[in-house]
Write an enzyme that holds these catalytic residues in place. Structure first.
Site, mmCIF file in Angstrom:
data_model
loop_
_atom_site.group_PDB
_atom_site.id
_atom_site.type_symbol
_atom_site.label_atom_id
_atom_site.label_comp_id
_atom_site.label_asym_id
_atom_site.label_seq_id
_atom_site.Cartn_x
_atom_site.Cartn_y
_atom_site.Cartn_z
ATOM 1 N N ASP A 65 0.856 -1.188 0.000
ATOM 2 C CA ASP A 65 0.000 0.000 0.000
ATOM 3 C C ASP A 65 0.892 1.239 0.000
ATOM 4 O O ASP A 65 1.628 1.481 0.953
ATOM 5 C CB ASP A 65 -0.897 -0.014 1.243
ATOM 6 C CG ASP A 65 -1.999 1.026 1.178
ATOM 7 O OD1 ASP A 65 -2.096 1.730 0.151
ATOM 8 O OD2 ASP A 65 -2.770 1.141 2.150
ATOM 9 N N ASP A 114 -2.858 2.376 -6.404
ATOM 10 C CA ASP A 114 -1.729 2.478 -5.479
ATOM 11 C C ASP A 114 -1.614 1.318 -4.499
ATOM 12 O O ASP A 114 -0.939 1.437 -3.473
ATOM 13 C CB ASP A 114 -1.811 3.797 -4.698
ATOM 14 C CG ASP A 114 -3.021 3.855 -3.780
ATOM 15 O OD1 ASP A 114 -3.952 3.035 -3.967
ATOM 16 O OD2 ASP A 114 -3.051 4.717 -2.883
ATOM 17 N N GLU A 115 -2.232 0.193 -4.801
ATOM 18 C CA GLU A 115 -2.110 -0.950 -3.890
ATOM 19 C C GLU A 115 -2.340 -2.257 -4.636
ATOM 20 O O GLU A 115 -3.014 -2.301 -5.663
ATOM 21 C CB GLU A 115 -3.087 -0.834 -2.721
ATOM 22 C CG GLU A 115 -4.545 -0.829 -3.138
ATOM 23 C CD GLU A 115 -5.493 -0.771 -1.959
ATOM 24 O OE1 GLU A 115 -5.260 -1.504 -0.979
ATOM 25 O OE2 GLU A 115 -6.480 -0.009 -2.028
#
EC number: 2.7.7.7
Length: 415
Positions: A19, A115-116
């Site tokens: 993350d 983003d993860e």
């Protein structure tokens, strides 16, 4: 290698959840080193003082600045706050580079947003221990992209996601099932991944305040209150999650739909609209479970004489919530139902994409009262006019207008 193999479970899996920390702000800092160590916010129109904070650096958070805060208030708390307008092209490119780095360690990657992502490193013992691999990933992202991340290490997806939230920024957390009673159970149910405010309120109604109470609660009472999803949440509260890291998951979701065939022909509009609403709710739940959004809603009406009408509505902006899906479906219904009795009714969400960070920002605004009276698009226009942030609308559209979209690029490279 045999010694390293012993550091992996004989049964079960080893899952990482990566993350990125303050992703938009971190990308801005990576591209402008003069921002390092300074209070930074990614927000709307600074000149008109109408922006909303999308994200901010940890230095800005020390002043009490938070996501969704009006820009004028953030400026009051921190007069020296540096503000950048969102640059979605920059963020997408950074995301692609991030997943390129992750792919060096394993092919078993499941991106869940810009983003993860999850990695299954069960068979990667030749690279080192799970902790060593996590450190290598974190260091590679920091060294090559100047982007910090937090990583959770656990035996399943739920626990890995939970672990990655525990230490930010630049944290690495190992969460085992035996750690759950001490580290997870004392927390309020609202802090558990997958439980929103409304679900937490429903659980509170049946005297479930903590994650431990959810884990040990009466399954029948929980199911009666919030349905099958409640049983899934209870299993996760116990540390149980059978979901696999699935690199091909996104490619499988070209549409999400539900239909209902009636035992007898129906011609009461209220009953039919009630069914349309239930179908919309089901589609919404499935979209949200997979972190997906839709740009096109379709309804199917099959009449008593087997005539079938299929109509769809192209949307300017992504939707995923029940009320918005039902609004689009009911409009189509009112336009195309001819009054005859109906045997089957269906609602389908098509043109499926990830609920990327740019789309998620629409979740940040609470215009519920307006939404009851105005179409979704009017509400979004109102947000843009009021806060000076047309990129929140156009950013999601920009993702779709590329000759080869960000999602397709990821799929072709890593899936």
């Amino acid at each position: 290698m045999s010694t390293m193999r012993e550091m992996y479970p004989k049964k079960g899996r080893v899952i990482l959840h990566v993350d990125m920390n303050c992703f938009f702000a971190s990308v801005e800092i990576a591209h402008d080193s003069s921002l390092q160590g300074k209070p930074l916010a990614v927000a709307g129109n600074e000149k008109e003082r109408k922006g909303i904070i999308i994200t901010c650096s940890y230095e800005a958070r020390e002043y009490g600045i938070r996501t969704t805060m009006p820009l004028w208030e953030a400026k009051r708390l921190c007069p020296q706050l540096i503000v950048r307008r969102p640059n979605f092209t920059l963020y997408r490119e950074a995301s692609f580079q991030m997943f390129q780095i992750l792919s060096r360690f394993t092919e078993k990657i499941q991106p869940v947003s810009i983003d993860e992502g999850y990695l299954d490193i069960t068979d990667c013992y030749a690279l080192g221990s799970p902790l060593e691999i996590a450190k290598m990933i974190q260091q590679a992202l920091l060294t090559e992209l100047q982007l910090p991340c937090s990583i959770g290490i656990a035996p399943n997806l739920f626990l890995a996601k939970t672990a990655s939230d525990m230490k930010k920024p630049l944290g690495i957390t190992v969460l085992r099932k035996r750690d759950i009673p001490e580290m997870i159970w004392p927390l309020p149910v609202g802090a558990m991944h997958g439980i929103g405010e409304k679900t937490a309120e429903k659980l509170n109604d049946i005297h479930i305040q903590t994650i431990e109470q959810l884990a040990k609660g009466n399954e029948h009472i929980i199911r009666a209150k919030i349905g099958k999803h409640g049983v899934d949440l209870q299993r996760r509260a116990k540390g149980m999650d059978d979901r696999q890291v699935d690199p091909s998951q996104m490619g499988q979701h070209k549409s999400v739909g539900n239909s209902m065939t009636f035992s007898k022909d129906m011609d009461e509009e209220k009953e039919l609209l009630d069914m349309l609403e239930r179908l919309s709710k089901s589609v919404s739940k499935r979209l949200q479970k997979r972190t997906l959004v839709s740009y096109n809603i379709q309804i199917m009406i099959k009449y008593h004489d087997r005539r079938t009408v299929t109509r769809s509505k192209q949307l300017k902006n992504a939707i995923w919530e029940e009320r918005d899906i039902f609004q689009a479906a009911s409009r189509l219904w009112k336009q195309h139902w001819d009054g005859d009795s109906v045997r089957l009714l269906g609602v389908t969400a098509t043109e499926i994409e990830w609920k990327t960070e740019s789309v998620k920002q629409l979740d940040l605004f609470s215009f519920e009262e307006d939404a009851k009276e105005e179409p979704l698009l009017a509400v979004i226009d109102q947000i843009n006019d009021k806060y000076g942030m047309p990129l929140l609308q156009r950013g999601s559209q920009l993702l779709r207008k590329q000759e080869k979209s960000f999602q397709q690029k990821l799929e072709s490279k890593f899936m």
